[in-house]
Design a protein around this motif. Sequence first.
Motif, short mmCIF file in Angstrom:
data_model
loop_
_atom_site.label_atom_id
_atom_site.label_comp_id
_atom_site.label_asym_id
_atom_site.label_seq_id
_atom_site.Cartn_x
_atom_site.Cartn_y
_atom_site.Cartn_z
N ARG A 57 0.84 -1.21 0.00
CA ARG A 57 0.00 0.00 0.00
C ARG A 57 0.87 1.25 0.00
NH1 ARG A 57 -5.22 0.96 1.79
NH2 ARG A 57 -5.34 -1.15 2.60
N LYS A 58 1.86 1.28 0.88
CA LYS A 58 2.74 2.46 0.98
C LYS A 58 3.54 2.66 -0.30
CE LYS A 58 6.36 4.56 3.82
NZ LYS A 58 6.61 5.49 2.77
N ALA A 59 4.09 1.59 -0.86
CA ALA A 59 4.91 1.71 -2.06
C ALA A 59 4.09 2.23 -3.25
CB ALA A 59 5.53 0.37 -2.40
N ILE A 60 2.86 1.74 -3.39
CA ILE A 60 2.01 2.20 -4.49
C ILE A 60 1.59 3.65 -4.27
CG2 ILE A 60 -0.27 1.90 -5.56
CD1 ILE A 60 0.22 -1.15 -5.26
N ALA A 61 1.24 4.00 -3.03
CA ALA A 61 0.87 5.38 -2.72
C ALA A 61 2.04 6.33 -2.95
CB ALA A 61 0.38 5.48 -1.28
N ASP A 62 3.25 5.91 -2.60
CA ASP A 62 4.44 6.74 -2.80
C ASP A 62 4.70 7.00 -4.29
OD1 ASP A 62 4.81 6.86 -0.09
OD2 ASP A 62 6.50 5.46 -0.03
N THR A 63 4.19 6.12 -5.15
CA THR A 63 4.37 6.29 -6.59
C THR A 63 3.32 7.23 -7.18
OG1 THR A 63 5.18 4.03 -6.62
CG2 THR A 63 4.71 4.97 -8.73
N GLY A 64 2.26 7.52 -6.40
CA GLY A 64 1.25 8.47 -6.85
C GLY A 64 -0.08 7.85 -7.25
N TYR A 65 -0.24 6.56 -7.02
CA TYR A 65 -1.48 5.87 -7.36
C TYR A 65 -2.23 5.53 -6.08
CZ TYR A 65 1.07 5.65 -11.68
OH TYR A 65 1.79 6.00 -12.79
N THR A 66 -3.50 5.20 -6.21
CA THR A 66 -4.33 4.91 -5.05
C THR A 66 -4.52 3.40 -4.90
OG1 THR A 66 -5.51 7.00 -5.40
CG2 THR A 66 -6.54 5.37 -3.95
N PHE A 67 -4.02 2.86 -3.81
CA PHE A 67 -4.21 1.46 -3.47
C PHE A 67 -5.64 1.35 -2.93
CE2 PHE A 67 -4.36 -2.03 -0.53
CZ PHE A 67 -3.48 -2.98 -1.00
N VAL A 68 -6.48 0.52 -3.56
CA VAL A 68 -7.87 0.38 -3.14
C VAL A 68 -8.06 -0.85 -2.26
CG1 VAL A 68 -10.24 0.08 -3.96
CG2 VAL A 68 -8.67 1.56 -5.23
N SER A 69 -7.59 -2.00 -2.73
CA SER A 69 -7.76 -3.23 -1.95
C SER A 69 -6.78 -4.30 -2.44
CB SER A 69 -9.19 -3.75 -2.07
OG SER A 69 -9.47 -4.15 -3.39
N MET A 70 -6.66 -5.35 -1.63
CA MET A 70 -5.82 -6.48 -2.00
C MET A 70 -6.53 -7.77 -1.61
SD MET A 70 -1.94 -7.42 -0.81
CE MET A 70 -2.23 -8.68 0.41
N LYS A 71 -6.45 -8.75 -2.51
CA LYS A 71 -7.06 -10.05 -2.25
C LYS A 71 -6.01 -11.13 -2.54
CE LYS A 71 -9.76 -11.89 -5.36
NZ LYS A 71 -10.84 -12.24 -6.27
N SER A 72 -5.91 -12.09 -1.64
CA SER A 72 -4.99 -13.22 -1.83
C SER A 72 -5.79 -14.51 -1.84
CB SER A 72 -3.98 -13.30 -0.70
OG SER A 72 -3.11 -12.23 -0.74
N GLU A 73 -5.37 -15.43 -2.70
CA GLU A 73 -5.99 -16.74 -2.75
C GLU A 73 -4.94 -17.76 -3.14
OE1 GLU A 73 -9.11 -16.38 -5.66
OE2 GLU A 73 -7.74 -15.72 -7.19
N PRO A 74 -5.12 -19.02 -2.73
CA PRO A 74 -4.14 -20.04 -3.11
C PRO A 74 -4.03 -20.15 -4.63
CG PRO A 74 -5.69 -20.88 -1.48
CD PRO A 74 -6.20 -19.55 -1.92
N TYR A 75 -2.81 -20.32 -5.10
CA TYR A 75 -2.57 -20.47 -6.52
C TYR A 75 -2.28 -21.92 -6.83
CZ TYR A 75 -0.31 -20.22 -11.07
OH TYR A 75 0.03 -20.41 -12.38
N GLU A 76 -3.02 -22.45 -7.79
CA GLU A 76 -2.79 -23.81 -8.22
C GLU A 76 -2.28 -23.79 -9.65
OE1 GLU A 76 -6.23 -26.27 -7.64
OE2 GLU A 76 -6.58 -25.44 -5.64
N LYS A 77 -1.11 -24.33 -9.82
CA LYS A 77 -0.50 -24.39 -11.14
C LYS A 77 -1.32 -25.32 -12.03
CE LYS A 77 3.93 -25.00 -13.38
NZ LYS A 77 5.34 -25.31 -13.18
#
Length: 82
Positions: A57-77
């Motif tokens: 969130r901080k890194a994206i905000a520091d670049t000038g964009y707005t972090f809205v949300s983040m979602k994580s889910e298991p990744y299956e190859k």
Amino acid sequence: MEKVTVRIEGMMCGMCEAHVSDVIRRIYPKAKKLVVSRKRNEATFVSDEPVDEEKLRKAIADTGYTFVSMKSEPYEKKGLFG
């Protein structure tokens, strides 16, 4: 491994996508399958390591964009045929 989807507002062009991509790669250099889309207002990637939402969130905000949300889910190859 987990698939991470980040909603981001403020991207207007291909350079914006490149900036967001650079930020994610700088924080998570082992990120795989990174795709940033201004049309969908999101970035997706696969990570072997846990993703720190506040750090991202901080890194994206520091670049000038707005972090809205983040979602994580298991990744299956997926195999060769689906």
